[in-house]
Design a protein around this motif. Structure first.
Motif, PDB file in Angstrom:
ATOM      1  N   ARG A 159      -7.259 -14.320  -3.517  1.00  0.00           N
ATOM      2  CA  ARG A 159      -6.375 -13.687  -3.000  1.00  0.00           C
ATOM      3  C   ARG A 159      -7.136 -13.229  -1.463  1.00  0.00           C
ATOM      4  O   ARG A 159      -8.243 -13.167  -1.566  1.00  0.00           O
ATOM      5  N   LEU A 174      -7.931  -7.133   0.378  1.00  0.00           N
ATOM      6  CA  LEU A 174      -6.933  -6.021   1.049  1.00  0.00           C
ATOM      7  C   LEU A 174      -7.923  -5.085   1.940  1.00  0.00           C
ATOM      8  O   LEU A 174      -7.235  -4.843   2.727  1.00  0.00           O
ATOM      9  N   LEU A 198      -2.782   1.601  -3.892  1.00  0.00           N
ATOM     10  CA  LEU A 198      -1.627   1.181  -2.818  1.00  0.00           C
ATOM     11  C   LEU A 198      -1.279   2.093  -1.891  1.00  0.00           C
ATOM     12  O   LEU A 198      -1.320   1.712  -0.645  1.00  0.00           O
ATOM     13  N   HIS A 249      -1.853  -6.220   4.470  1.00  0.00           N
ATOM     14  CA  HIS A 249      -2.028  -6.864   3.226  1.00  0.00           C
ATOM     15  C   HIS A 249      -1.553  -5.928   2.173  1.00  0.00           C
ATOM     16  O   HIS A 249      -0.862  -6.342   1.205  1.00  0.00           O
ATOM     17  N   THR A 250      -1.779  -4.511   2.387  1.00  0.00           N
ATOM     18  CA  THR A 250      -1.229  -3.807   1.471  1.00  0.00           C
ATOM     19  C   THR A 250       0.595  -3.838   1.436  1.00  0.00           C
ATOM     20  O   THR A 250       1.272  -3.840   0.222  1.00  0.00           O
ATOM     21  N   SER A 310       1.255  -6.934  -0.818  1.00  0.00           N
ATOM     22  CA  SER A 310       1.311  -6.616  -1.917  1.00  0.00           C
ATOM     23  C   SER A 310       2.512  -5.897  -2.623  1.00  0.00           C
ATOM     24  O   SER A 310       2.803  -6.381  -3.686  1.00  0.00           O
ATOM     25  N   SER A 334       5.596  -8.313  -2.580  1.00  0.00           N
ATOM     26  CA  SER A 334       5.393  -9.179  -3.762  1.00  0.00           C
ATOM     27  C   SER A 334       5.766  -9.108  -5.008  1.00  0.00           C
ATOM     28  O   SER A 334       5.983  -9.648  -5.972  1.00  0.00           O
ATOM     29  N   SER A 335       5.976  -7.419  -4.987  1.00  0.00           N
ATOM     30  CA  SER A 335       6.231  -6.971  -6.612  1.00  0.00           C
ATOM     31  C   SER A 335       7.544  -7.201  -6.955  1.00  0.00           C
ATOM     32  O   SER A 335       8.470  -7.646  -6.229  1.00  0.00           O
ATOM     33  N   VAL A 345       2.080  -7.014  -9.474  1.00  0.00           N
ATOM     34  CA  VAL A 345       1.465  -7.467  -7.918  1.00  0.00           C
ATOM     35  C   VAL A 345       0.325  -8.298  -7.994  1.00  0.00           C
ATOM     36  O   VAL A 345      -0.461  -7.843  -8.867  1.00  0.00           O
ATOM     37  N   ASP A 346       0.374  -9.341  -7.415  1.00  0.00           N
ATOM     38  CA  ASP A 346      -0.985  -9.908  -7.079  1.00  0.00           C
ATOM     39  C   ASP A 346      -1.855  -9.154  -6.194  1.00  0.00           C
ATOM     40  O   ASP A 346      -1.615  -9.144  -4.962  1.00  0.00           O
ATOM     41  N   TYR A 347      -2.742  -8.283  -6.795  1.00  0.00           N
ATOM     42  CA  TYR A 347      -3.364  -7.166  -5.809  1.00  0.00           C
ATOM     43  C   TYR A 347      -4.797  -7.319  -6.582  1.00  0.00           C
ATOM     44  O   TYR A 347      -4.957  -7.093  -7.825  1.00  0.00           O
TER      45      TYR A 347
END
Length: 600
Positions: free
Chosen positions: A52, A55, A149, A288-289, A292, A295-296, A311-313
């Motif tokens: 990924r 972040l 986040l 980036h945040t 994230s 994408s949820s 989330v891919d976080y």
């Protein structure tokens, strides 16, 4: 294998600690590889890996991190998945319908505190009367991810505000007697020539409604929705604080006429860093945040609530701990500088990842220790952050130890330290040299408060080797300078043997110490002391007149001064007194202590 966490295939959220192993059982061997590819895993040898974007970007002045962060590696063994997370924390999608929540080695509250410290967000600021510090004891796991986040979002948007939002300039022309902007003189004269006396105005309109700004605005609105939801329906004040911080940033964007719409979610999600102008690198963290959050699954679909935040976080704990350690090192240097009454520490600072080139003319070969404690051009100590698992001693790690010795050799330093969150304090001399190596780590469980205290203690010990007076200054700032007729400001005259800290008359000096205590607001009254404190007074007088084995004065009056410090928390009913004798000669300054003595 016994240490592995096991879950069945189809478990929506599997929890595992960073660097530990997760085994997912009862998978379908015929489809699992395709499912991994669908979740953005890439084949690498016998494993599948997932990366990924980072972040968090590097701090200002340090090399940028452009590489991706590997968060999971997976091996398919028959009908099982052997999943190994790296040193990251967060929630990462494993296969469709399954996610892995990676837990930190240290408590979540300390991860959040590190983030607040590194991002320099004031933990005491409050919009609803509750300190931000209270978010550090979250209830549900996903709420902690939301808090991370939110902290990233607030810091990222504030960075954009400082550096400037992306904007478009629209030029409009208008004829009339009332207008804004500048007058186009040439066009106005032409208007006059054609019988139109109205001036021609050139108006510049600034427009901030860029697609990237809109995506960040939309992420802020979704984040507000996350913070407003609570499992039991009652909002906790800690959610209110983060909510108000995010709300303030969203409002400020709306004041600039930045808007967003859910019907453009697809466009926002397809944005990448390549869509940013090169000079807008400071957008990285907020961008980036935002990605994230966008994408949820919380985009107005079925379900909802913090528990649905899939989330891919991922957050690199190695990088976070290193940056946190560096911020704490510099903060503690500044705190020690406040007690430097002789202004000796002006050149002291901590350098991050300072490049060292061992060969002249060869810039490809270089070493980069995590932290260098320097005084002007001299290296006082080399420190290396090691976010190791619990119980692992970095001194026994051959690679880490060899690199540390190389750093010390190249910087001509004899003090070395590993900074670890989960080992124990260790102090070892290096044979055949005057060097020593330490492990700076809390004795038991990691806490940010204890870690900060250990960092300060190490820096103070290191600086006191060069500037011994700091021992007395630190004691006076921690306790109470107890000498009538003096204040902390007089410590700048600590080397004047005929000044305020003179011991030329031992009896008078002892009287001044006791008088300062009994007439203060922090000490006992004179009637409370046995024999009005004469026993302690006698100890002070004897110490000032102490002699060595050859009957010479231990503290010669023409070379020595004394800083007396009272501690009300000493192991005595009325506190204790400690004397710091500072002896100055042409070659050296030494500090010796006498006491502590109970005030009796």
């Amino acid at each position: 294998m016994s240490d592995a966490v096991r879950h069945d295939y189809g478990t929506p959220l599997c929890s595992v600690q960073e660097s530990k192993k997760l085994i997912v059982e009862e998978c379908d061997p015929t489809t699992i590889k395709e499912e991994l590819r669908a979740a953005n895993f890439v084949r690498k040898g016998s494993k599948f890996v997932k990366k990924r974007p980072r972040l968090r970007s590097r701090q200002s002045g340090r090399r940028p991190d452009t590489s991706s962060l590997q968060v999971l590696s997976v091996r398919v063994v028959d009908d099982k998945l052997h999943v190994k997370p790296s040193d990251v924390v967060g929630i990462v999608r494993l296969v469709p319908g399954m996610s892995v929540q990676i837990e930190p080695k240290v408590d979540w509250e300390h991860v959040l505190e590190m983030l607040l410290t590194v991002y320099d967000i004031d933990r005491t600021q409050s919009y609803f009367g509750v300190p931000l510090d209270e978010i550090l004891s979250s209830g549900v796991e996903s709420t902690r991810i939301i808090a991370i986040l939110a902290i990233n979002y607030v810091h990222g948007v504030r960075t954009i505000r400082r550096n400037g939002f992306i904007r478009n300039l629209n030029i409009r022309r208008r004829n009339g007697f009332h207008g804004l902007g500048s007058v186009d003189v040439e066009q106005t004269l032409m208007n006059h020539a054609t019988g139109n006396p109205a001036p021609s105005w050139v108006e510049t309109e600034i427009e901030y409604s860029d697609l990237v700004n809109s995506a960040i605005h939309m992420a802020g609105k979704l984040l507000l929705r996350l913070l407003q939801q609570d499992r039991v329906g009652n909002r906790h004040p800690r959610q209110d604080i983060l909510l108000s911080m995010v709300h303030q940033e969203v409002e400020r964007m709306e004041e600039m006429d930045i808007r967003s719409s859910q019907k453009h979610i697809g466009k926002y999600r397809r944005l990448s860093l390549h869509d940013l102008p090169r000079q807008r690198h400071y957008y990285r963290r907020a961008f980036h945040t935002a990605q994230s959050i966008l994408s949820s699954t919380l985009l107005g679909q079925a379900g909802g609530g913090p528990q649905e935040l899939l989330v891919d976080y991922a957050l690199s704990m190695n990088t976070l701990f290193q940056d946190y350690s560096h911020r704490i090192l510099n903060r503690e240097i500044e705190s020690i500088r406040q007690i430097d009454f002789l202004d000796q520490l002006t050149g002291v600072k901590c350098k991050p990842e300072y490049p060292i080139y061992p060969f002249e003319g060869n810039s490809d070969a270089r070493h980069e220790p995590d932290h260098l404690l320097v005084n002007a051009e001299e290296t006082l100590a080399v420190l290396d952050s090691k976010y190791y698992q619990e119980g692992k001693n970095p001194i026994n790690d051959s690679d880490s130890r060899s690199r540390m010795f190389a750093y010390a050799y190249l910087t001509e330093s004899n003090r070395m330290a590993f900074l670890c969150p989960q080992y124990r304090p260790v102090r070892l001399p290096v044979q055949y040299t005057d060097a020593e190596i330490q492990v700076i780590s809390p004795e038991s469980e990691f806490s940010c408060d204890e870690y900060r205290g250990l960092i300060k203690e190490y820096i103070l010990d290191t600086l006191a080797l060069r500037y011994p007076e700091l021992q007395a200054f630190d004691a006076a700032s921690s306790g109470h300078l107890c000498l009538s007729g003096t204040s902390e400001g007089d410590l700048s005259r600590v080397h004047e043997t005929s000044g305020p800290f003179s011991i030329s008359n031992a009896a008078t000096f002892a009287d001044r110490v006791i008088s300062a205590i009994v007439f203060s607001s922090y000490g006992p009254n004179k009637p409370e002391l046995d024999d009005q404190g004469r026993w302690t007074k006698s100890r002070i007088k004897d110490a000032c007149q102490k002699t060595d084995e050859e009957d010479h004065p231990r503290y010669p009056q023409h070379e020595t001064t004394c800083v007396p410090v009272y501690s009300p928390d000493g192991n005595a009913e009325h506190g204790t007194v400690t004397l710091y004798f500072i002896r100055s000669t042409d070659d050296d300054v030494t500090v010796e202590t006498e006491g502590p003595w109970a005030l009796m």
